[in-house]
Each structure stands twice: as C-alpha cells, then as structure tokens.
Design a protein around this motif. Structure first.
Motif, mmCIF file in Angstrom:
data_model
loop_
_atom_site.group_PDB
_atom_site.id
_atom_site.type_symbol
_atom_site.label_atom_id
_atom_site.label_comp_id
_atom_site.label_asym_id
_atom_site.label_seq_id
_atom_site.Cartn_x
_atom_site.Cartn_y
_atom_site.Cartn_z
ATOM 1 N N ARG B 91 38.116 26.655 42.060
ATOM 2 C CA ARG B 91 38.193 25.751 40.900
ATOM 3 C C ARG B 91 36.831 25.099 40.658
ATOM 4 N N GLU B 95 34.218 25.217 37.413
ATOM 5 C CA GLU B 95 33.615 24.029 36.774
ATOM 6 C C GLU B 95 32.091 24.165 36.715
ATOM 7 N N ALA B 108 38.281 31.703 33.753
ATOM 8 C CA ALA B 108 39.596 31.503 34.357
ATOM 9 C C ALA B 108 39.433 31.486 35.866
ATOM 10 N N ALA B 154 44.628 36.122 34.228
ATOM 11 C CA ALA B 154 43.285 35.684 33.836
ATOM 12 C C ALA B 154 42.669 36.671 32.848
ATOM 13 N N ARG B 437 48.251 31.171 40.657
ATOM 14 C CA ARG B 437 48.223 30.701 39.274
ATOM 15 C C ARG B 437 46.798 30.784 38.758
ATOM 16 N N VAL B 438 46.698 30.670 37.436
ATOM 17 C CA VAL B 438 45.402 30.788 36.788
ATOM 18 C C VAL B 438 45.162 29.548 35.936
ATOM 19 N N GLU B 439 43.973 28.987 36.046
ATOM 20 C CA GLU B 439 43.572 27.868 35.176
ATOM 21 C C GLU B 439 42.438 28.329 34.284
ATOM 22 N N VAL B 440 42.594 28.105 32.982
ATOM 23 C CA VAL B 440 41.574 28.537 32.025
ATOM 24 C C VAL B 440 40.707 27.345 31.625
ATOM 25 N N PHE B 441 39.410 27.563 31.606
ATOM 26 C CA PHE B 441 38.428 26.521 31.249
ATOM 27 C C PHE B 441 37.722 26.959 29.958
#
Lengths: 107, 442
Positions: B91, B95, B108, B154, B437-441
C-alpha cells in the motif's frame, strides 16, 4: 581405452535454491553425449561428488527429449539463504562444482 | 504469430536488477505488459526488517527510480506495469508511486498476502518439524504466495501500474495472460503454459544470455549490455521468446533450456499457487535470430494450500576478515582462524556456530576437494557467526581485528561488519484463510 574428462567439456548447468534445497540442471551441448551423461551422472555420483556438503538425499529427474537432467539436493545450503553463514548462501556456485565432476569417455 | 498475441517483457529479475534493459523494453518493445519481479525469500525478509525500523519503508528501494524511468513510456505505449515491488508494504509503495505525479498514472495495490495475524505459537513450520514457539525468536511477519487470481481485479480496473507484495513470480505474468485471453481459473493446461511463460521471463536476463557466459565454453555477445527478454504469447499458450534486436546477449535453445528448470524440483510437478505445472514435455524450436518458440507445457490442478514464508528476527550476522599474502599465506591464515576461534570459545565463552573460511583456498565449498588450490599466495581469513546480541557480534569483529598485532605474521587489511539478519521458515494455509483485495489509487 578410456580417459576421464570433466563434465564442463560437454555440458552446462545452472543452480537454483528453495530454502535449504539446491537444484542443479545439467544439459549436454551435443545430443551425442546424452547417453554418456545419463549413464554416469547418477544421483549417487552427484551425492558422492558433493560429499558432506549435502546432508539430505539427492533425487534425479530426466528430460530426455531436451537432453537434460535435474538434480535436487536436500540439506545442501547450510540452512538456506537466510540462515547460512556461507558466503554463497544461495548455492549459486554449485553448478560449477557439478561441472567439475569427472566421467569416463572413450579415447 | 497470429493476431491477438500478447507481448510481455521482463524489466527486472531480482530486487537490485539493472534499469536500462527495462527502459529499452518500455520504449521499443511494443509491449502490452512490463513485469518487474523483485521479491525473493531474502528480499522479503529484508522488507519486513526495513518496515519494522520505519513503517514508511519495506518496499523495493529502486521503486521510484524504476517508475520515473519507465512509467511515462509505458503509459504512452499502452503498456501495463505489473510488479511485486511492494514487497512487505504494497500500500505504501502505491502511495509513493502516486506521489511521483506521473501524468495519467493510476495504480492498484494488491493486498492480502500479509498473513502475520494468522500465525500463532502453535503454527507448524517446515512440514511440522517445528512450531513458531520452537523457533523462540521474535516474529517479524508472514506472507502467503499469492497467485494470479489476486491480480485480476487490479488489471480489470484498467490501471497502468499494478503493485503487490508476495506474489508468486510466474503469477505476475500469468495474470496478464488470463486477463487478456480470458483463460478459465481451472483450465490447467493453459495455466501451465502461461506459468512457463512467466517462469522463463521472471529472472530477466537469465534467459537472454545473462548468468550464462563461461569463456572458452559458452560465449555470449555483448554481455555488458545484455537485453531483457520478451515473449509474444498466443491465445493457445504457445509463445516465442526473444529480445530487442539491438540489445546484447542472445536467446538460443541453450539459454532457454538452462532457465527451464531454474529453481524447479520435479519438472512434471512444479507447484505454484495457480497450477501444478508440467514442464516435462516442453518443446523448444530454436528459429535463429534470437527467437525460440515454445510449446508443450501442461498442468494439473493447483495445490489446495498456499505456501507462507514466516520471517523471524535472525539476530546479527558478524563477519570479520583479514588477509595474508606470500609464501605460507594459507598456513598463517589457518592459524589465525584457529586463534580467533579458541579465544572466542575460551576467553569469551561463545557457544554459537562459527564458520572459518580461507578465501582463495577453501571458502564456498569447504567440503569439496576438487579444484581446491593447495596454497594460495593471497589468502583471506573470514570468521563468521550469528548472534542474538549485537555486543557479541561486535566482539567477534574485535577478536579478528586483534589478530593484526597478536596473531600470525603478516596479516593486514582487516574489514568487519555486523548485519541485522532475518531467518525464515515455511508454513501452509488453506486458500480460504487468505482473502485478497485490491485498492485503486488515482
């Protein structure tokens, strides 16, 4: 009459690691040498060649159509890359040691 | 190759790999995806160590340099970057990537490989030979090897950078193929074929002539500017492996064969999170001109469990070295080692394992008699040990340095260092225990 040569003359190799286990694949340059290598570079011969360095068993796998052998050496890396006091904890240089193994060829 | 083929390049085969090969591929490779594979057992362990020292660290130190150099090129060319450069902190890595402010850059992060919370004192390690409690060291972290499933959301999000942590090396590449071709999650032969693509590309130049040259036996042209590999893959899983024409190195049947079984045990049963791959029937067709065509990879059902690497505080690695030269150098170096060991044991009460190497005579393969020089003229003694306390590690260095006045004749060139270290063990977890899980930025 026969003479002894090092594997390096007729074969090439690459070593890899998973934990404390090393694997070394061995490939002949010329398919004509395949029978020679398959017959003499046995798991027992490799185990004897590495001596006390290999604490576990040695298993051999064959890829005859590509003229290659794969040797899996258990307990070979002094505990593996994160635990070994050996400068070469990966055992990357093991391939060159295998290629120093001598076999007998016809004169 | 028929239309619709997918072109994937490899921009790094390990954490500290070169950058120029990746830039060349990003600019000239006409790639659909560029993959940076940067996590091994050692680098993951170091990532955990770095993150403990600074919660904003633990990702690949070259992340920013690599992205600055290739991300704009990839966005311009419609190429997706896929990488595990997040190491122990994906993560944060995402960033950092976003903070570069690359125009059009969306990222992602693939999360869920960190399973530290699932590890307890009773967790069996190394096939049940011991438990976490038996290790009796501070737990740094535990990561499951994720497969291509974890990356698909992603890729479906359409980002230009997918960044994760502990992802199985071939899965980075396989995910791109599954996304492009819609291969089913249980089409084992195709997953086996895609795993072969990833397996051959994942070590970068090791399939294009890097790590291959042996003068007089195996020659490699242009090794100093060896190119990184790319594969053009068809929907049926067959592919051609090649490099950019202007790059150094070579792609031949020999370079491909040598990489085929790298870090593989049974060629018929190569275990990955995606498939039990079968490389035993792989066929190579060396077409010349640095093109090798591959077919014949197969596969059977994937393993039920995921492999987990559990990292513990390994204490401190101490290495002290001193050199001896000229006639009798090996004998003086050997005596110096004996003196150091006797003093560490009898004066300082050390009971830990110590390793003495005579570099130049017998170091990497001290159990091996072949090819050992009987007497070097320039021999370096290395004394190594691993200790729980830094003070004891430093005592080892002090003892080796004291050889300069109190040891055998002619010693010089002392160097010593203490390195914080990490030890790792294996565990296995059911897949259902490891949701991703996937986090999209952006």
């Amino acid at each position: 009459m026969t003479r002894r040569i090092e594997l390096r003359e007729i074969a090439h190799a690459r070593a890899g690691d998973k934990g404390d286990t090393s694997n070394i694949s061995l490939w002949v340059f010329d398919p004509a040498d395949w029978g020679l290598v398959r017959g003499q570079v046995t798991a027992e011969a490799v185990k004897a060649h590495f001596g006390a360095q290999v604490k576990g068993r040695v298993t051999r796998y064959e890829l005859p159509h590509l003229h290659g052998l794969n040797f899996v050496l258990e307990g070979a890396l002094d505990g593996g890359v994160n635990g070994s006091l050996n400068l070469d904890g990966h055992g990357k240089s093991w391939s060159a040691i295998l290629l120093a193994l001598e076999i007998e060829v016809d004169q | 190759m028929t239309g619709g083929a997918v072109r994937i390049g490899c921009g790094a085969g390990f954490s500290a790999d070169r950058l120029d090969g990746a830039v060349d591929l990003a600019r000239d490779g006409r790639l659909d995806a560029l993959v940076f594979e940067c996590v091994g057992e050692r680098t993951l362990a170091f990532g955990h160590r770095d993150r403990r020292l600074d919660p904003a660290k633990g990702f690949n130190p070259q992340l920013e340099a690599r992205l600055k150099a290739v991300w704009p090129l990839c966005i311009a060319g419609g190429c997706t970057i896929v990488t595990n450069m997040g190491v122990a902190n994906p993560r944060r890595a995402a960033e950092v990537a976003m903070a570069l402010g690359v125009d059009g850059g969306r990222t992602a992060a693939v999360l869920g490989d960190d399973v530290t919370a699932l590890i307890g004192p009773e967790t069996p390690l190394d096939g049940g030979r011991l438990s976490v409690a038996d290790v009796d060291r501070e737990l740094f972290g535990a990561n499951a090897y994720l497969g291509s499933d974890a990356l698909l959301p992603a890729l479906e999000a359409g980002v230009s950078l997918v960044i994760g942590g502990r992802i199985a090396d071939p899965a980075l590449f396989l995910s791109v193929l599954r996304h492009s071709f819609g291969w089913a999650a249980d089409d084992w032969p195709l997953l086996g074929a895609g795993t072969l693509v990833g397996h051959l590309l994942e070590c970068g130049a090791q399939v294009t002539g890097g790590y291959f040259a042996d003068p007089g036996h195996k020659e490699v042209p242009g090794l100093a500017r060896v190119g990184y590999p790319l594969a053009e893959v068809a929907a049926d899983g067959t592919f051609e492996l090649t490099k950019l024409p202007d790059a150094g190195g070579m792609v031949t049947a020999a370079t491909v064969r040598e990489q085929l079984l790298y870090e593989v045990h049974d060629p018929g049963r190569y275990l990955t999170p995606d498939v039990t791959a079968d490389f035993s029937g792989v066929h190579l067709d060396d077409r010349g001109g640095d093109v090798v065509a591959l077919s014949g990879a197969d596969g059977t059902a994937r393993p039920e469990t995921l492999k987990v690497t559990v990292a513990f505080d390994g204490g401190f690695l101490a290495e002290g070295e001193v050199s001896y030269a000229g006639r009798g150098a090996a004998g003086r170096a050997r005596l110096a080692g004996e003196v150091a060991e006797e003093r560490l044991r009898r004066v300082h009460g050390f009971t830990e394992e110590l390793r003495l190497d005579l570099i130049g005579v017998q170091s990497l393969h001290r159990h091996h008699d072949h090819g050992v020089a009987p007497e070097g003229t320039d021999v370096r003694l290395r004394v190594a040990g691993r200790f729980r306390e830094r003070e004891r590690a430093e005592m080892l260095l002090w003892e080796v340095e004291s050889l300069l006045c109190c040891g055998p004749a002619g010693g010089g060139g002392f160097r010593g260092r203490v390195t914080p270290s990490v030890v790792t063990h294996d565990a296995f977890l059911p897949r259902s225990d490891v949701p991703t899980r996937v986090e999209v930025f952006g």
